[in-house]
Design an enzyme around this catalytic site. Structure first.
Site, mmCIF file in Angstrom:
data_model
loop_
_atom_site.group_PDB
_atom_site.id
_atom_site.type_symbol
_atom_site.label_atom_id
_atom_site.label_comp_id
_atom_site.label_asym_id
_atom_site.label_seq_id
_atom_site.Cartn_x
_atom_site.Cartn_y
_atom_site.Cartn_z
ATOM 1 N N LYS A 149 -4.165 -10.627 -6.360
ATOM 2 C CA LYS A 149 -5.330 -10.880 -5.505
ATOM 3 C C LYS A 149 -6.533 -10.028 -5.958
ATOM 4 C CE LYS A 149 -5.728 -8.840 -1.517
ATOM 5 N NZ LYS A 149 -5.612 -8.319 -0.160
ATOM 6 N N LYS A 205 0.817 -1.219 0.000
ATOM 7 C CA LYS A 205 0.000 0.000 0.000
ATOM 8 C C LYS A 205 0.849 1.266 0.000
ATOM 9 C CE LYS A 205 -4.329 -1.654 1.943
ATOM 10 N NZ LYS A 205 -5.331 -1.488 2.988
ATOM 11 N N LYS A 260 -11.214 -5.190 -3.440
ATOM 12 C CA LYS A 260 -12.335 -4.256 -3.563
ATOM 13 C C LYS A 260 -11.871 -2.848 -3.912
ATOM 14 C CE LYS A 260 -13.243 -4.780 1.440
ATOM 15 N NZ LYS A 260 -12.016 -4.665 2.141
HETATM 16 P P1 TYM Z 1 -10.038 -6.863 4.216
HETATM 17 O O1 TYM Z 1 -11.117 -5.883 4.486
HETATM 18 O O2 TYM Z 1 -9.019 -6.552 3.183
HETATM 19 O O3 TYM Z 1 -10.671 -8.260 3.813
HETATM 20 C C1 TYM Z 1 -11.668 -8.885 4.600
HETATM 21 C C2 TYM Z 1 -11.482 -10.382 4.593
HETATM 22 O O4 TYM Z 1 -11.534 -10.876 3.241
HETATM 23 C C3 TYM Z 1 -10.361 -11.647 2.978
HETATM 24 N N1 TYM Z 1 -9.998 -11.431 1.564
HETATM 25 C C4 TYM Z 1 -9.894 -12.401 0.647
HETATM 26 N N2 TYM Z 1 -10.072 -13.720 0.732
HETATM 27 C C5 TYM Z 1 -9.894 -14.441 -0.400
HETATM 28 N N3 TYM Z 1 -9.564 -13.891 -1.604
HETATM 29 C C6 TYM Z 1 -9.376 -12.556 -1.717
HETATM 30 N N4 TYM Z 1 -9.049 -12.020 -2.891
HETATM 31 C C7 TYM Z 1 -9.545 -11.745 -0.555
HETATM 32 N N5 TYM Z 1 -9.447 -10.409 -0.317
HETATM 33 C C8 TYM Z 1 -9.717 -10.237 0.986
HETATM 34 C C9 TYM Z 1 -9.302 -11.120 3.925
HETATM 35 O O5 TYM Z 1 -8.288 -12.062 4.153
HETATM 36 C C10 TYM Z 1 -10.110 -10.832 5.169
HETATM 37 O O6 TYM Z 1 -10.292 -12.008 5.925
HETATM 38 N N6 TYM Z 1 -6.762 -6.418 7.977
HETATM 39 C C11 TYM Z 1 -8.066 -6.940 7.608
HETATM 40 C C12 TYM Z 1 -9.214 -6.385 8.442
HETATM 41 C C13 TYM Z 1 -9.079 -6.580 9.920
HETATM 42 C C14 TYM Z 1 -9.156 -7.798 10.637
HETATM 43 C C15 TYM Z 1 -9.030 -7.473 12.024
HETATM 44 C C16 TYM Z 1 -9.328 -9.130 10.241
HETATM 45 C C17 TYM Z 1 -8.906 -5.585 10.847
HETATM 46 N N7 TYM Z 1 -8.877 -6.135 12.104
HETATM 47 C C18 TYM Z 1 -9.071 -8.450 13.013
HETATM 48 C C19 TYM Z 1 -9.361 -10.115 11.256
HETATM 49 C C20 TYM Z 1 -9.232 -9.775 12.611
HETATM 50 C C21 TYM Z 1 -8.325 -6.586 6.149
HETATM 51 O O7 TYM Z 1 -7.731 -5.714 5.590
HETATM 52 O O8 TYM Z 1 -9.341 -7.274 5.574
#
Ligand code: TYM
Length: 328
Positions: A192, A111, A195
């Protein structure tokens, strides 16, 4: 009963990657665990956000959680910024995080690369994520593959705190789905699915209309050999579509390969599109009924209240362990 915590950023409408990698498992897990699911809006503002869009995305994500099957009677659904304990513990954990280990996070590097200015929040993002998890004595964190490194750091920070001050944190385990942990972009299957991708054709949003889903899948990048076969290295596009198909239907990749053995990519892609539409259409219908409802606000209010009680207890323990404030 063991505890589960997971979070999703309201940084755009969720993709089928978020659904298959994360949300789908959340729904299955809520029968057997005490679950907390969070809309991590404070994480979202570590990169620039339009305030009106952010507000909409927060509400939309809440509705999507519920429309996907999160049941407020079984799980606690809430917004991170409505529970101040997250930033409070986040600060304490920042104070024991090392700059070097934060700079090594690949999500930070991805990022930050090429940006003229980078917020310090983007660097300390994982300390806040660790706080999210540790506040609830979480045993298991269901996430997609890309969160592995953050989970390792969370365990390290918990251990460091326990060792330095007092043994108050539970060490969480990661849980990654066997299929669907990393859904790739439809336009560049080596990247990957995200969104926040600028290229709309690269991802399927959970709110895309059936026609749009069909169009995007039909124009997904594949290869020229016409064989429906799982081969990550040589056929990443077809492999990604097989993964999506299998995760949506529960049918094994082997059985799908057999089904499309002597058929062309056209028929295969139609099958993938149908599978995705069959999963998303009922979710979209429920979403439409929820998005402007008072019920949605009531559920979020209850979630905030419930999460705050547990989270405040942990903050009080962590403050005491570190020697913050006065003796009470
Ligand atoms: P975020 O918002 O990017 O994504 C949310 C969840 O979706 C999963 N994910 C995917 N899984 C499969 N294929 C993909 N292309 C894909 N893109 C995203 C992510 O692995 C995630 O599980 N840092 C985290 C948010 C967060 C969090 C937490 C998660 C903040 N605090 C505490 C768990 C526990 C994030 O950026 O997710």
């Amino acid at each position: 009963m063991k505890t589960i915590f997971s979070g999703i950023q309201p940084s755009g409408t969720l993709t089928i990657g978020n659904y298959l990698g994360a949300m789908q498992q959340f729904v299955q897990l809520q029968d057997d665990y005490q679950c907390y699911f969070c809309i991590v809006d404070e994480h979202a503002v570590t990169v620039p956000q339009d305030r009106l869009k952010l507000r909409n995305n927060i509400r939309s994500l809440a509705a999507l959680y519920l429309a996907s099957g999160i049941d407020p009677k079984k799980s606690t659904l809430f917004i991170q910024s409505e529970v101040p304990a997250h930033t409070q513990l986040g600060w304490m954990l920042q104070s024991i995080s090392y700059i070097g280990e934060l700079e090594r996070m690949t999500q930070f590097k991805d990022k930050a690369t090429g940006k003229e200015t980078v917020s310090s929040g983007l660097l300390t993002y994982p300390s806040l994520m660790a706080a999210d998890i540790l506040l609830y004595k979480t045993d298991i964190v269901p996430v997609g593959d890309d969160q592995k490194q953050h989970l390792e750091l969370t365990r390290n920070l918990a251990q460091r705190f326990n060792h330095k001050f007092n043994d108050i944190f539970t060490l969480p385990e990661i849980r990654i789905p066997k299929v669907g942990a990393r859904i790739m972009s439809l336009q560049d299957p080596t990247k990957k699915m995200s969104k926040s991708d600028e290229h709309e054709k690269g991802f399927i949003s959970m709110l895309d209309e059936p026609k749009k889903i069909e169009k995007k899948i039909k124009s997904a990048v594949t290869d020229s050999d016409g064989i429906v076969e799982f081969d990550k290295e040589n056929k990443p596009g077809v492999t990604n579509l097989l993964t999506i198909y299998s995760s949506c239907t529960g049918e094994s990749v082997e059985s799908l390969e057999l089904k499309y053995k002597d058929k062309g990519y056209g028929e295969f892609k139609q099958g993938v599109a149908n599978a995705v539409i069959d999963v998303l259409k009922p979710i979209q219908d429920k979403y439409d009924a929820l998005i402007d409802s008072q019920e949605l606000d009531d559920i979020l209010d209850q979630g905030t209240e419930k999460a705050t009680i547990t989270a405040n207890k942990t903050v009080a323990k962590a403050k005491k362990a570190m020697g913050l404030g006065r003796v009470i």
